[in-house]
Scaffold this active site. Structure first.
Site, short mmCIF file in Angstrom:
data_model
loop_
_atom_site.label_atom_id
_atom_site.label_comp_id
_atom_site.label_asym_id
_atom_site.label_seq_id
_atom_site.Cartn_x
_atom_site.Cartn_y
_atom_site.Cartn_z
N CYS A 109 0.82 -1.23 0.00
CA CYS A 109 0.00 0.00 0.00
C CYS A 109 0.85 1.27 0.00
O CYS A 109 0.32 2.35 -0.26
CB CYS A 109 -0.96 0.01 1.19
SG CYS A 109 -2.02 -1.44 1.25
N ASN A 116 -10.11 -0.17 0.18
CA ASN A 116 -8.65 -0.04 0.15
C ASN A 116 -8.15 -0.62 -1.17
O ASN A 116 -8.21 -1.83 -1.37
CB ASN A 116 -8.08 -0.79 1.36
CG ASN A 116 -6.57 -0.74 1.42
OD1 ASN A 116 -5.90 -0.33 0.47
ND2 ASN A 116 -6.04 -1.15 2.56
N HIS A 147 -3.24 7.25 2.20
CA HIS A 147 -3.67 5.93 1.74
C HIS A 147 -5.03 5.65 2.34
O HIS A 147 -5.27 5.88 3.53
CB HIS A 147 -2.63 4.89 2.19
CG HIS A 147 -3.11 3.49 2.01
ND1 HIS A 147 -3.66 3.05 0.83
CD2 HIS A 147 -3.14 2.43 2.87
CE1 HIS A 147 -4.00 1.78 0.97
NE2 HIS A 147 -3.71 1.38 2.19
N1 ACO Z 1 -17.99 -8.38 10.01
C1 ACO Z 1 -18.42 -8.67 11.24
N2 ACO Z 1 -17.60 -9.03 12.25
C2 ACO Z 1 -16.28 -9.09 11.98
C3 ACO Z 1 -15.77 -8.81 10.69
C4 ACO Z 1 -16.69 -8.44 9.68
N3 ACO Z 1 -16.28 -8.14 8.44
N4 ACO Z 1 -14.43 -8.95 10.73
C5 ACO Z 1 -14.11 -9.31 11.99
N5 ACO Z 1 -15.23 -9.40 12.75
C6 ACO Z 1 -15.34 -9.75 14.14
C7 ACO Z 1 -14.19 -10.57 14.65
O1 ACO Z 1 -14.38 -11.92 14.35
C8 ACO Z 1 -14.26 -10.29 16.13
O2 ACO Z 1 -15.25 -11.07 16.69
P1 ACO Z 1 -15.08 -11.73 18.15
O3 ACO Z 1 -14.90 -10.57 19.08
O4 ACO Z 1 -16.34 -12.48 18.32
O5 ACO Z 1 -13.85 -12.58 18.04
C9 ACO Z 1 -14.72 -8.84 16.20
O6 ACO Z 1 -15.30 -8.55 14.91
C10 ACO Z 1 -13.60 -7.87 16.47
O7 ACO Z 1 -12.49 -8.17 15.62
P2 ACO Z 1 -11.24 -7.25 15.56
O8 ACO Z 1 -10.32 -7.74 14.49
O9 ACO Z 1 -10.67 -7.06 16.93
O10 ACO Z 1 -11.95 -5.90 15.09
P3 ACO Z 1 -11.36 -4.47 15.02
O11 ACO Z 1 -12.18 -3.54 15.79
O12 ACO Z 1 -9.88 -4.43 15.22
O13 ACO Z 1 -11.64 -4.11 13.49
C11 ACO Z 1 -10.43 -4.03 11.44
C12 ACO Z 1 -11.06 -4.91 12.47
C13 ACO Z 1 -11.49 -3.17 10.80
C14 ACO Z 1 -9.76 -4.90 10.39
C15 ACO Z 1 -9.41 -3.11 12.14
O14 ACO Z 1 -8.53 -3.86 12.94
C16 ACO Z 1 -8.59 -2.34 11.18
O15 ACO Z 1 -9.11 -1.47 10.50
N6 ACO Z 1 -7.29 -2.60 11.11
C17 ACO Z 1 -6.46 -1.98 10.12
C18 ACO Z 1 -6.41 -2.90 8.99
C19 ACO Z 1 -6.30 -2.23 7.68
O16 ACO Z 1 -6.64 -1.09 7.46
N7 ACO Z 1 -5.82 -3.01 6.78
C20 ACO Z 1 -5.71 -2.58 5.45
C21 ACO Z 1 -4.49 -3.11 4.89
S1 ACO Z 1 -3.11 -2.41 5.59
C22 ACO Z 1 -3.02 -0.97 5.05
O17 ACO Z 1 -3.51 -0.66 4.00
C23 ACO Z 1 -2.32 -0.05 5.89
#
Ligand code: ACO
Length: 319
Positions: free
Chosen positions: A113, A276, A246
Site C-alpha cells: 500500500c 482499500n 492511503h
Molecule cells: N464483520 C463482522 N464481524 C467481523 C468482521 C466483519 N467483516 N471482521 C471481523 N469481525 C469480528 C471478529 O471476528 C471479532 O469477533 P469476536 O470478538 O467475536 O472474536 C470482532 O469482529 C472484532 O475483531 P477485531 O479484528 O478485533 O476488530 P477491530 O475492531 O480491530 O476491526 C479491522 C477490524 C477493521 C480490520 C481493524 O482492525 C482495522 O481497521 N485494522 C487496520 C487494517 C487495515 O486497514 N488493513 C488494510 C491493509 S493495511 C493498510 O492498508 C495499511
C-alpha cells in the site's frame, strides 16, 4: 532541477460491490459493522478479463491526456502493484507495450500500500539526477484476486482500481520533500505468504492480516512520517492544503489528521466508495480531487502511505 506533476488520471472498474452485496453473497458481516469499523460502503471489482495492466492503461491514458504530452515523451515508467499480471515480465513493461511505445526505462515497485509513495519518490530522484525528464508513475491493483471471500476480516476491506500521474522535469518546485521507510520484522502482520513452485501454488495465496496490529502500527508511523517530511521541507502542517492519505480505513485517516492538527475538510477521502485499493488508493484519491476542482495548481499536498512489509512513506509537494 525540480520534478512536478503535470497530469493525473484514474480508472475504476465498472462493477461496484456494496456491503449489502457482500452479505447477499454469504459473507458473515453487516453494512453496519463495516461502516462503523472502516468507513467503507462499497468497492469496485475488476471483471475476470481485466488485469492490473488494463486498469493501469486506462488511468495512464487519462494522465497523459491531462498532461497534454505524447506517450513517446515518457522516458521512465514506474508501476506499483502487489497484484501483477505475471511473475514476469513486469506489469510496467506490459503497460508500456499497451501504450504502444518502447525504449523508456520501465520497472515495477513492490511496497504494497506504500507502493505509489515509493514509486513517486524514486521517479523524483531519477528526474532530479538529470537522467530522465518525463515519468509515468502508476499504482494499480486487482486486489480482489488475492482475497479469501470466506475471511470476513479481510475480504470486506479491499477493492480494485488504478491511478497514474505524469511527473516532469521543471524549473518550478514540485516535490518538496519525501521519505520512505520499512521494517521487515513486521512482515507477519500483513502478508500473502504464498508463491509458485513446480507449477503449483505453495503456501497461502490470500491476504492474511492481524487487523488490530496493523491499525496500531499504521497510526503511529503515518503521523511520524508526515512530521518528518514537513521538517525536511522546513514547513508546518498549517501549510498543507490537502492531505491525501492511503485509503485503508477512515479511523486511521481521522487519527492521522488529528495528530497533524488538520481538519477533515482538508483531507481527501474515497475509502467509503473505493475501499482499500492498496497502491492505487493515493493516485486515485488525488485524481478525483483534481477532477472535482478541490485541488488546484499551487496547492500544497501531503501524500502518505503505509502497507505490508511493513513499509511507509510520505511526499510533500506543490501541485
Ligand atoms: N464483520 C463482522 N464481524 C467481523 C468482521 C466483519 N467483516 N471482521 C471481523 N469481525 C469480528 C471478529 O471476528 C471479532 O469477533 P469476536 O470478538 O467475536 O472474536 C470482532 O469482529 C472484532 O475483531 P477485531 O479484528 O478485533 O476488530 P477491530 O475492531 O480491530 O476491526 C479491522 C477490524 C477493521 C480490520 C481493524 O482492525 C482495522 O481497521 N485494522 C487496520 C487494517 C487495515 O486497514 N488493513 C488494510 C491493509 S493495511 C493498510 O492498508 C495499511
Amino acid at each position: 532541477m525540480h520534478a512536478r506533476i503535470t497530469g493525473t488520471g484514474s480508472y475504476l472498474p465498472t462493477t461496484a460491490l456494496t456491503n449489502y452485496d457482500l452479505v447477499a453473497r454469504g459473507v458473515q458481516t453487516s453494512d453496519e459493522w463495516i461502516v462503523e469499523r472502516t468507513g467503507i460502503r462499497s468497492r469496485h471489482i475488476a471483471d475476470d478479463s481485466q488485469k492490473a495492466s488494463d486498469l493501469a492503461l486506462a488511468a495512464s491514458l487519462r494522465a497523459i491526456a491531462a498532461a497534454e504530452i505524447p506517450a513517446e515523451k515518457i522516458d521512465l515508467i514506474i508501476l506499483a502493484t502487489s497484484t501483477p499480471d505475471y511473475i514476469f515480465p513486469s506489469t510496467a513493461c506490459l503497460l508500456q507495450s499497451k501504450l504502444g511505445v518502447s525504449g523508456a526505462t520501465a520497472f515495477d515497485v513492490q511496497a504494497v500500500c506504500s507502493g505509489f509513495v515509493y514509486a513517486l519518490t524514486i521517479a523524483e530522484k531519477f528526474i532530479r539526477s538529470g537522467s530522465h525528464r518525463c515519468a509515468l508513475v502508476v499504482g494499480t491493483e486487482v486486489f480482489s484476486r488475492i482475497l479469501d471471500w470466506n475471511d470476513r476480516g479481510t475480504c470486506v476491506l479491499f477493492g480494485d482500481g488504478a491511478g497514474a500521474i505524469i511527473l516532469e522535469a521543471s524549473e518550478e518546485p514540485g516535490i518538496l520533500a519525501s521519505a520512505m521507510h520499512a521494517d521487515g520484522s513486521q512482515h507477519g502482520i500483513l502478508e500473502v505468504p504464498g508463491n509458485v513452485s513446480g507449477g503449483k501454488v505453495v503456501g497461502h495465496p490470500f491476504v492474511k492480516m492481524d487487523g488490530p496490529a496493523v491499525f496500531k502500527f499504521a497510526v503511529k508511523v503515518l503521523a511520524e512520517v508526515a512530521q518528518e517530511v514537513l521538517q525536511k521541507a522546513g514547513m508546518d502542517s498549517a501549510a498543507v492544503d490537502w492531505l491525501i492519505p492511503h485509503q485503508a480505513n477512515i479511523r486511521i485517516i481521522q487519527s492521522t489528521a488529528k495528530k497533524l492538527g488538520l481538519p477533515m475538510e482538508k483531507v481527501v477521502t474515497t475509502v467509503d466508495r473505493h475501499g482499500n485499493t492498496s497502491a492505487a488508493s493515493i493516485p486515485l484519491a488525488l485524481d478525483i480531487a483534481v477532477m472535482d476542482g478541490r485541488i488546484k495548481r499551487g496547492d500544497t499536498l501531503m501524500l502518505e502511505g503505509v502497507g505490508g512489509g511493513f513499509t511507509w512513506g510520505a511526499v510533500l509537494l506543490k501541485f
